[in-house]
Design a protein around this motif. Structure first.
Motif, PDB file in Angstrom:
ATOM      1  N   SER A 173      26.010  73.007  44.146  1.00 22.48           N
ATOM      2  CA  SER A 173      27.125  73.784  43.586  1.00 22.48           C
ATOM      3  C   SER A 173      26.985  73.858  42.066  1.00 22.48           C
ATOM      4  O   SER A 173      27.685  73.169  41.314  1.00 22.48           O
ATOM      5  CB  SER A 173      28.458  73.147  43.985  1.00 22.48           C
ATOM      6  OG  SER A 173      28.592  73.098  45.387  1.00 22.48           O
ATOM      7  N   TRP A 174      26.098  74.742  41.608  1.00 22.69           N
ATOM      8  CA  TRP A 174      25.776  74.811  40.185  1.00 22.69           C
ATOM      9  C   TRP A 174      26.952  75.258  39.332  1.00 22.69           C
ATOM     10  O   TRP A 174      26.989  74.994  38.122  1.00 22.69           O
ATOM     11  CB  TRP A 174      24.579  75.744  39.972  1.00 22.69           C
ATOM     12  CG  TRP A 174      23.302  75.134  40.449  1.00 22.69           C
ATOM     13  CD1 TRP A 174      22.752  75.245  41.695  1.00 22.69           C
ATOM     14  CD2 TRP A 174      22.426  74.278  39.701  1.00 22.69           C
ATOM     15  NE1 TRP A 174      21.586  74.527  41.780  1.00 22.69           N
ATOM     16  CE2 TRP A 174      21.352  73.917  40.563  1.00 22.69           C
ATOM     17  CE3 TRP A 174      22.429  73.796  38.395  1.00 22.69           C
ATOM     18  CZ2 TRP A 174      20.307  73.100  40.155  1.00 22.69           C
ATOM     19  CZ3 TRP A 174      21.384  72.972  37.988  1.00 22.69           C
ATOM     20  CH2 TRP A 174      20.348  72.637  38.850  1.00 22.69           C
ATOM     21  N   HIS A 175      27.902  75.938  39.941  1.00 20.49           N
ATOM     22  CA  HIS A 175      29.060  76.381  39.155  1.00 20.49           C
ATOM     23  C   HIS A 175      29.851  75.202  38.605  1.00 20.49           C
ATOM     24  O   HIS A 175      30.525  75.327  37.579  1.00 20.49           O
ATOM     25  CB  HIS A 175      29.974  77.262  40.017  1.00 20.49           C
ATOM     26  CG  HIS A 175      30.647  76.532  41.131  1.00 20.49           C
ATOM     27  ND1 HIS A 175      30.003  76.226  42.329  1.00 20.49           N
ATOM     28  CD2 HIS A 175      31.905  76.021  41.237  1.00 20.49           C
ATOM     29  CE1 HIS A 175      30.842  75.582  43.120  1.00 20.49           C
ATOM     30  NE2 HIS A 175      31.995  75.437  42.490  1.00 20.49           N
ATOM     31  N   LEU A 176      29.761  74.037  39.275  1.00 22.52           N
ATOM     32  CA  LEU A 176      30.465  72.854  38.789  1.00 22.52           C
ATOM     33  C   LEU A 176      29.945  72.429  37.415  1.00 22.52           C
ATOM     34  O   LEU A 176      30.714  71.988  36.557  1.00 22.52           O
ATOM     35  CB  LEU A 176      30.320  71.704  39.786  1.00 22.52           C
ATOM     36  CG  LEU A 176      31.059  71.860  41.117  1.00 22.52           C
ATOM     37  CD1 LEU A 176      30.662  70.746  42.077  1.00 22.52           C
ATOM     38  CD2 LEU A 176      32.569  71.864  40.890  1.00 22.52           C
ATOM     39  N   LEU A 177      28.636  72.557  37.202  1.00 20.59           N
ATOM     40  CA  LEU A 177      28.064  72.187  35.906  1.00 20.59           C
ATOM     41  C   LEU A 177      28.557  73.117  34.807  1.00 20.59           C
ATOM     42  O   LEU A 177      28.875  72.673  33.701  1.00 20.59           O
ATOM     43  CB  LEU A 177      26.537  72.227  35.983  1.00 20.59           C
ATOM     44  CG  LEU A 177      25.870  71.251  36.943  1.00 20.59           C
ATOM     45  CD1 LEU A 177      24.360  71.361  36.848  1.00 20.59           C
ATOM     46  CD2 LEU A 177      26.314  69.818  36.676  1.00 20.59           C
ATOM     47  N   ILE A 178      28.624  74.400  35.116  1.00 23.02           N
ATOM     48  CA  ILE A 178      29.080  75.369  34.116  1.00 23.02           C
ATOM     49  C   ILE A 178      30.542  75.122  33.764  1.00 23.02           C
ATOM     50  O   ILE A 178      30.929  75.107  32.590  1.00 23.02           O
ATOM     51  CB  ILE A 178      28.877  76.803  34.637  1.00 23.02           C
ATOM     52  CG1 ILE A 178      27.387  77.063  34.872  1.00 23.02           C
ATOM     53  CG2 ILE A 178      29.450  77.819  33.639  1.00 23.02           C
ATOM     54  CD1 ILE A 178      27.092  78.383  35.550  1.00 23.02           C
ATOM     55  N   ILE A 179      31.366  74.907  34.796  1.00 22.20           N
ATOM     56  CA  ILE A 179      32.786  74.645  34.549  1.00 22.20           C
ATOM     57  C   ILE A 179      32.966  73.362  33.749  1.00 22.20           C
ATOM     58  O   ILE A 179      33.731  73.311  32.775  1.00 22.20           O
ATOM     59  CB  ILE A 179      33.561  74.573  35.878  1.00 22.20           C
ATOM     60  CG1 ILE A 179      33.530  75.938  36.582  1.00 22.20           C
ATOM     61  CG2 ILE A 179      35.003  74.134  35.641  1.00 22.20           C
ATOM     62  CD1 ILE A 179      34.097  75.907  37.989  1.00 22.20           C
ATOM     63  N   GLY A 180      32.267  72.309  34.166  1.00 22.49           N
ATOM     64  CA  GLY A 180      32.387  71.035  33.464  1.00 22.49           C
ATOM     65  C   GLY A 180      31.954  71.129  32.015  1.00 22.49           C
ATOM     66  O   GLY A 180      32.606  70.562  31.120  1.00 22.49           O
ATOM     67  N   TYR A 181      30.866  71.859  31.766  1.00 26.93           N
ATOM     68  CA  TYR A 181      30.387  72.047  30.400  1.00 26.93           C
ATOM     69  C   TYR A 181      31.412  72.793  29.554  1.00 26.93           C
ATOM     70  O   TYR A 181      31.723  72.379  28.419  1.00 26.93           O
ATOM     71  CB  TYR A 181      29.063  72.800  30.438  1.00 26.93           C
ATOM     72  CG  TYR A 181      28.649  73.431  29.138  1.00 26.93           C
ATOM     73  CD1 TYR A 181      28.510  72.663  27.984  1.00 26.93           C
ATOM     74  CD2 TYR A 181      28.387  74.799  29.057  1.00 26.93           C
ATOM     75  CE1 TYR A 181      28.124  73.242  26.784  1.00 26.93           C
ATOM     76  CE2 TYR A 181      27.999  75.378  27.863  1.00 26.93           C
ATOM     77  CZ  TYR A 181      27.873  74.604  26.731  1.00 26.93           C
ATOM     78  OH  TYR A 181      27.497  75.180  25.546  1.00 26.93           O
ATOM     79  N   LEU A 182      31.984  73.864  30.084  1.00 26.37           N
ATOM     80  CA  LEU A 182      32.954  74.649  29.325  1.00 26.37           C
ATOM     81  C   LEU A 182      34.245  73.878  29.081  1.00 26.37           C
ATOM     82  O   LEU A 182      34.838  73.980  28.001  1.00 26.37           O
ATOM     83  CB  LEU A 182      33.247  75.963  30.067  1.00 26.37           C
ATOM     84  CG  LEU A 182      32.074  76.955  30.139  1.00 26.37           C
ATOM     85  CD1 LEU A 182      32.476  78.178  30.954  1.00 26.37           C
ATOM     86  CD2 LEU A 182      31.615  77.364  28.746  1.00 26.37           C
ATOM     87  N   VAL A 183      34.680  73.109  30.062  1.00 29.24           N
ATOM     88  CA  VAL A 183      35.889  72.304  29.875  1.00 29.24           C
ATOM     89  C   VAL A 183      35.661  71.246  28.790  1.00 29.24           C
ATOM     90  O   VAL A 183      36.499  71.062  27.898  1.00 29.24           O
ATOM     91  CB  VAL A 183      36.314  71.647  31.202  1.00 29.24           C
ATOM     92  CG1 VAL A 183      37.444  70.640  30.970  1.00 29.24           C
ATOM     93  CG2 VAL A 183      36.767  72.698  32.208  1.00 29.24           C
ATOM     94  N   ALA A 184      34.531  70.542  28.857  1.00 27.76           N
ATOM     95  CA  ALA A 184      34.233  69.525  27.844  1.00 27.76           C
ATOM     96  C   ALA A 184      34.097  70.155  26.461  1.00 27.76           C
ATOM     97  O   ALA A 184      34.602  69.619  25.466  1.00 27.76           O
ATOM     98  CB  ALA A 184      32.951  68.781  28.213  1.00 27.76           C
ATOM     99  N   ALA A 185      33.422  71.309  26.383  1.00 23.37           N
ATOM    100  CA  ALA A 185      33.256  71.989  25.093  1.00 23.37           C
ATOM    101  C   ALA A 185      34.596  72.455  24.544  1.00 23.37           C
ATOM    102  O   ALA A 185      34.849  72.362  23.339  1.00 23.37           O
ATOM    103  CB  ALA A 185      32.295  73.179  25.253  1.00 23.37           C
ATOM    104  N   GLY A 186      35.474  72.965  25.418  1.00 28.48           N
ATOM    105  CA  GLY A 186      36.797  73.398  24.971  1.00 28.48           C
ATOM    106  C   GLY A 186      37.626  72.244  24.451  1.00 28.48           C
ATOM    107  O   GLY A 186      38.283  72.361  23.399  1.00 28.48           O
ATOM    108  N   CYS A 187      37.616  71.120  25.160  1.00 29.46           N
ATOM    109  CA  CYS A 187      38.348  69.937  24.700  1.00 29.46           C
ATOM    110  C   CYS A 187      37.803  69.450  23.356  1.00 29.46           C
ATOM    111  O   CYS A 187      38.566  69.070  22.459  1.00 29.46           O
ATOM    112  CB  CYS A 187      38.265  68.826  25.738  1.00 29.46           C
ATOM    113  SG  CYS A 187      39.183  69.138  27.255  1.00 29.46           S
TER     114      CYS A 187
END
Length: 323
Positions: A173-187
């Motif tokens: 589920s590669w979309h999890l990596l993209i979501i996690g990266y964007l959430v961490a970057a936003g925070c």
């Protein structure tokens, strides 16, 4: 890349080693030491590469901070220059470190790899600050060695929670990596955007006005609180999931170890609370000789007191999560 003086560099490495040990023994089972070493090394290498890229293709140093006098002007800078590149470097380092082990790595170990990569990132960044501020190299080395490494670890916990789910789903589920990266970057961007107006004004005027502090403080509190809550919740969930089906957690020796960790956590939280109360009382009774112009030396001392006390409380809470 210029290295910090040897004592400061050793202090940076000492703090990093303590965090590696903490994140190894906090979980029911340690990650392979080879994985931990490779993740830290990957974090160092990707961070050096990132610094070279920024130096060559983006305005170097702090030159881009001019004009960052509000949250709205600071946020785009924080997203593009801090959140996206830094969290990207840490995420790539974690994935590179996991690649030789992916067939046998557990979801908990994937989470830990994210933390170790963040420690590698922090080593490079902290020694860079120790070099830049050579007059206060040891203060920078220990201050950032604990506080900045904790911050980068908290942000890595956010990404690591998604990385853990990615591993649990069979690395598909590669979309999890993209979501996690964007959430961490936003925070990360929100965390920094509140502080940038303060830093920008100080670099221009060598002081910070009270209106700037009053405007920035609520945003700083929100950003710090966001990173703390999201990171610590992710850590708590990761540890409990790792312990849920692990039979080692029911062994008498392991349970005795857990109790000792929790007693240590309770003691550290109490000391942190007492230190925080002392810092608040000290700040309340101390008067600035120029009320309209904050005394930066006193402000730095007060900030160290507050930060040290809060760090103790957070670390005590983390120790209590041992399973």
């Amino acid at each position: 890349m210029t290295l910090a003086p040897i004592p400061a560099l050793l202090a940076v490495l000492f703090c990093a080693a303590l965090f590696v040990l903490l994140f190894q023994y906090l979980f029911p089972r340690r990650a392979p030491w080879t994985l931990a070493a490779v993740a830290v090394l990957a974090g160092i290498i990707w961070t050096v590469a990132l610094s070279e890229i920024l130096h060559r293709f983006v305005a170097p140093g702090l030159s881009g901070l001019d004009g960052l006098d509000s949250f709205s002007s600071s946020l785009p800078f924080a997203i593009l220059r801090v959140g996206l590149p830094e969290e990207g470097a840490k995420a790539l380092a974690a994935l590179v470190a996991l690649s030789p082990f992916w067939r046998r790595v557990t979801p908990a170990q994937a989470f830990q790899a994210s933390l170790f990569a963040a420690i590698g990132f922090a080593i490079v960044e902290n020694q860079g600050y120790s070099t830049a501020f050579s007059d206060a190299a040891m203060l920078m080395a220990f201050g950032r060695g604990f506080l900045a490494t904790l911050t980068h670890s908290l942000l890595a916990m956010i990404f690591g929670r998604f990385l853990m789910r990615f591993a649990a789903r069979g690395w598909r589920s590669w979309h999890l990596l993209i979501i996690g990266y964007l959430v961490a970057a936003g925070c990360h961007a929100i965390y920094d955007a509140g502080m940038l107006p303060i830093l920008s004004e100080y670099l221009r005027t060598k002081t910070v006005s009270m209106p700037t502090l009053l405007t920035a403080t609520p945003i700083v509190i929100f950003g710090v609180g966001l990173v703390l809550i999201a990171g610590l919740w992710s850590l708590r969930r990761a540890i409990r999931i790792a312990a849920r089906d692990d039979m080692v957690t029911i062994e008498a020796h392991h349970q005795a170890v857990v109790r000792r960790w929790r007693w240590s956590g309770n003691a550290l939280m109490i000391l942190g609370i007492l230190g925080l109360v002392g810092a608040i009382v000290s700040a309340a009774i101390k008067e600035s000789p120029h009320p309209e112009m904050p005394d930066m030396q006193s402000a730095v001392a007060a900030a160290i007191g507050f930060a040290g006390a809060i760090f103790g409380i957070i670390l005590g809470w983390v120790l209590r999560q041992k399973r």
